[in-house]
Design an enzyme around this catalytic site. Structure first.
Site, PDB file in Angstrom:
ATOM      1  N   TYR A  51      82.419 -16.443 -42.210  1.00 29.30           N
ATOM      2  CA  TYR A  51      82.318 -16.152 -43.653  1.00 29.30           C
ATOM      3  C   TYR A  51      83.528 -15.647 -44.118  1.00 29.30           C
ATOM      4  CZ  TYR A  51      78.302 -17.786 -46.559  1.00 29.30           C
ATOM      5  OH  TYR A  51      77.465 -18.354 -47.289  1.00 29.30           O
ATOM      6  N   GLU A  53      84.539 -14.409 -47.657  1.00 36.11           N
ATOM      7  CA  GLU A  53      84.785 -14.226 -48.955  1.00 36.11           C
ATOM      8  C   GLU A  53      85.840 -13.299 -49.398  1.00 36.11           C
ATOM      9  OE1 GLU A  53      81.084 -12.616 -50.900  1.00 36.11           O
ATOM     10  OE2 GLU A  53      80.257 -14.414 -50.641  1.00 36.11           O
ATOM     11  N   ASP A 197      95.615 -33.637 -63.418  1.00 35.00           N
ATOM     12  CA  ASP A 197      94.458 -34.256 -62.151  1.00 35.00           C
ATOM     13  C   ASP A 197      95.264 -35.200 -61.527  1.00 35.00           C
ATOM     14  OD1 ASP A 197      92.577 -34.514 -60.740  1.00 35.00           O
ATOM     15  OD2 ASP A 197      91.065 -34.419 -62.345  1.00 35.00           O
ATOM     16  N   THR A 223      92.305 -33.271 -55.329  1.00 35.18           N
ATOM     17  CA  THR A 223      91.564 -33.224 -53.987  1.00 35.18           C
ATOM     18  C   THR A 223      92.555 -33.454 -52.743  1.00 35.18           C
ATOM     19  OG1 THR A 223      91.525 -35.636 -54.170  1.00 35.18           O
ATOM     20  CG2 THR A 223      89.403 -34.219 -55.145  1.00 35.18           C
ATOM     21  N   LYS A 226      91.852 -38.676 -50.158  1.00 37.58           N
ATOM     22  CA  LYS A 226      92.310 -39.899 -50.835  1.00 37.58           C
ATOM     23  C   LYS A 226      93.810 -40.393 -50.436  1.00 37.58           C
ATOM     24  CE  LYS A 226      89.801 -39.214 -55.083  1.00 37.58           C
ATOM     25  NZ  LYS A 226      89.240 -37.926 -55.108  1.00 37.58           N
ATOM     26  N   ARG A 232      87.712 -33.450 -47.039  1.00 40.95           N
ATOM     27  CA  ARG A 232      87.293 -33.513 -48.376  1.00 40.95           C
ATOM     28  C   ARG A 232      87.046 -32.229 -48.970  1.00 40.95           C
ATOM     29  NH1 ARG A 232      85.290 -38.533 -49.589  1.00 40.95           N
ATOM     30  NH2 ARG A 232      84.427 -37.711 -51.547  1.00 40.95           N
TER      31      ARG A 232
END
Length: 419
Positions: A51, A53, A197, A223, A226, A232
């Site tokens: 983790y 953060e 985008d 992203t 692609k 992803r």
């Protein structure tokens, strides 16, 4: 896979079946691709156990001695590859990345302007069924009915009338070059933040096969899969002026701990994308798409906007006397994977539209070139015609031919089948 097979043979069997399917079929969905074995390995590491953060050097958890350098590598590689001031590699996916942009710059009820979904835009550009269209005032521009292309004069007129605070350019079914400089001029004129985008074309931009939104856009959202051939995930890149606002919006605004295994895989993909091999790959994607479009047009298919400048083709099947959904289903049975898609000014409903959307990133990853595109176009033509006539024998024959070609061009990253 041995541990997975022992622990959960049902899931292992499905993973194996999917890998076989990806190996045997001609994947033409423009948002899909094959990642390298290195990206797959990075995604499946023990980095999932951590983790983290916060951001490198400013975490809320201890034990980040290895995680901080991983994220720093990803950030620095993104900045170098796309020539940006700042990059955030923590967004979980494209839609959360775009939501972070809203949080950074808007308040509920503010006006956002983007391409309408039926015209090729994305849900998160202010479309009504999305949270972005519910919490904000969405205004949409489209394409000209006679050309299938964006008319910047029409965009400017709408922007001057509606005065959006956020202006999106880009989308999910845009086969033509995006005029980032033209959009930037409109954004400056109305005082809007311009967001490019580039989720679909990021790999083309990285490889020099599409113009870059830098330095025109205030924020670049993408992203990492692609055409970029990564895991992803997503990235937000921006000018130094907006760096703090973007970072605060991602964390703590929308997300908790980043997915460190994905961050590592993003770093790997960005390193791969900085190579000459990737540059050649990006240009081959476009060359294949143009050749495929020409071959389809020669067989009577109507291409929205008349063709393509990038990796995708949007095809209106009205003239073929079949709708997009039954055509896509038949093509899938033939081992040619596409998605049915609305076309501009489509009289049919989105779940049963007039068109299909196809793209060349995945087949290019397998090594197919322009010389193979007439074969692909001929298969599509045969199957669409067979679907209209209900001739499953043709579909079955094409399926066998597709498998033979795919066997000759193995896909990267499918290690289990070659092990």
């Amino acid at each position: 896979m041995s541990s997975l097979s022992q622990t959960d043979p049902e899931i292992a069997a499905l993973v194996g079946a999917e890998e076989q399917l990806q190996a045997d079929t001609l994947r033409l969905i423009p948002s899909e691709n094959y990642v390298s074995q290195a990206v797959i390995e990075a995604t499946g590491t023990v980095l999932q156990n951590k983790y983290s953060e916060g951001y490198p050097g400013k975490r809320y958890y201890e034990g980040q001695q290895n995680i901080d350098p991983v994220e720093t590598l990803a950030v620095e590689r993104a900045k170098a590859l796309f020539h940006v001031d700042h990059a955030n590699v923590q967004p979980y996916s494209g839609s959360p990345a775009n939501l972070a942009v809203y949080l950074a710059f808007l308040r509920p009820g503010d006006t956002v302007m983007g391409m309408a979904l039926p015209m090729g835009g994305h849900l998160t550009h202010g479309w009504g069924v999305s949270a972005t269209g519910s919490w904000f005032r969405g205004v949409q521009y489209g394409v000209r009915q006679d050309t299938g292309r964006v008319d910047l004069d029409e965009v400017r007129d709408l922007a001057l009338k509606e005065r959006p605070k956020l202006l999106f350019c880009g989308g999910t079914a845009v086969p033509r070059t995006i005029d980032f400089a033209g959009f930037a001029e409109i954004a400056r004129e109305v005082g809007a933040v311009l967001v490019a985008d580039v989720a679909h074309i990021a790999g083309l931009i990285a490889g020099g096969a599409h113009p870059s939104p830098v330095p025109y856009a205030d924020v670049v959202s993408t992203t990492t899969h692609k055409t970029l051939r990564g895991p992803r995930g997503a990235m937000l890149m921006c000018t130094e002026e907006h760096a703090k606002a973007i970072d605060r919006a991602v964390f703590p605004g929308l997300q908790g701990g980043p997915h460190n295994h994905t961050t590592a895989a993003i770093a790997v993909a960005l390193k791969e994308a900085a190579t000459e091999d990737f540059r050649a790959y990006a240009h081959q994607i476009v060359a294949n798409a143009k050749a495929l479009g020409q071959a389809l047009a020669a067989r009577g298919f109507e291409l929205v906007s008349g063709g393509t400048d990038n990796h995708l083709l949007l095809i209106d099947l009205t003239g073929k006397e079949i709708a997009g959904k039954p055509a896509a289903k038949a093509l899938d049975r033939a081992g040619i994977v596409v998605n049915y898609n609305t076309v501009p000014y489509d009289p049919r409903k989105p779940f049963d539209p007039s068109g299909i959307r196809i793209g060349t990133p995945a087949l290019t990853s397998r090594g197919l070139t322009e010389g193979h595109m007439p074969i692909v176009a001929d298969w599509i033509d045969q199957v669409v015609d067979a679907a209209r006539k209900g001739d499953e024998e043709v579909v079955a024959r094409v399926r066998a031919e597709v498998k033979d070609l795919m066997d000759a061009f193995p896909a990267p990253g499918l290690s289990r089948l070659s092990a």
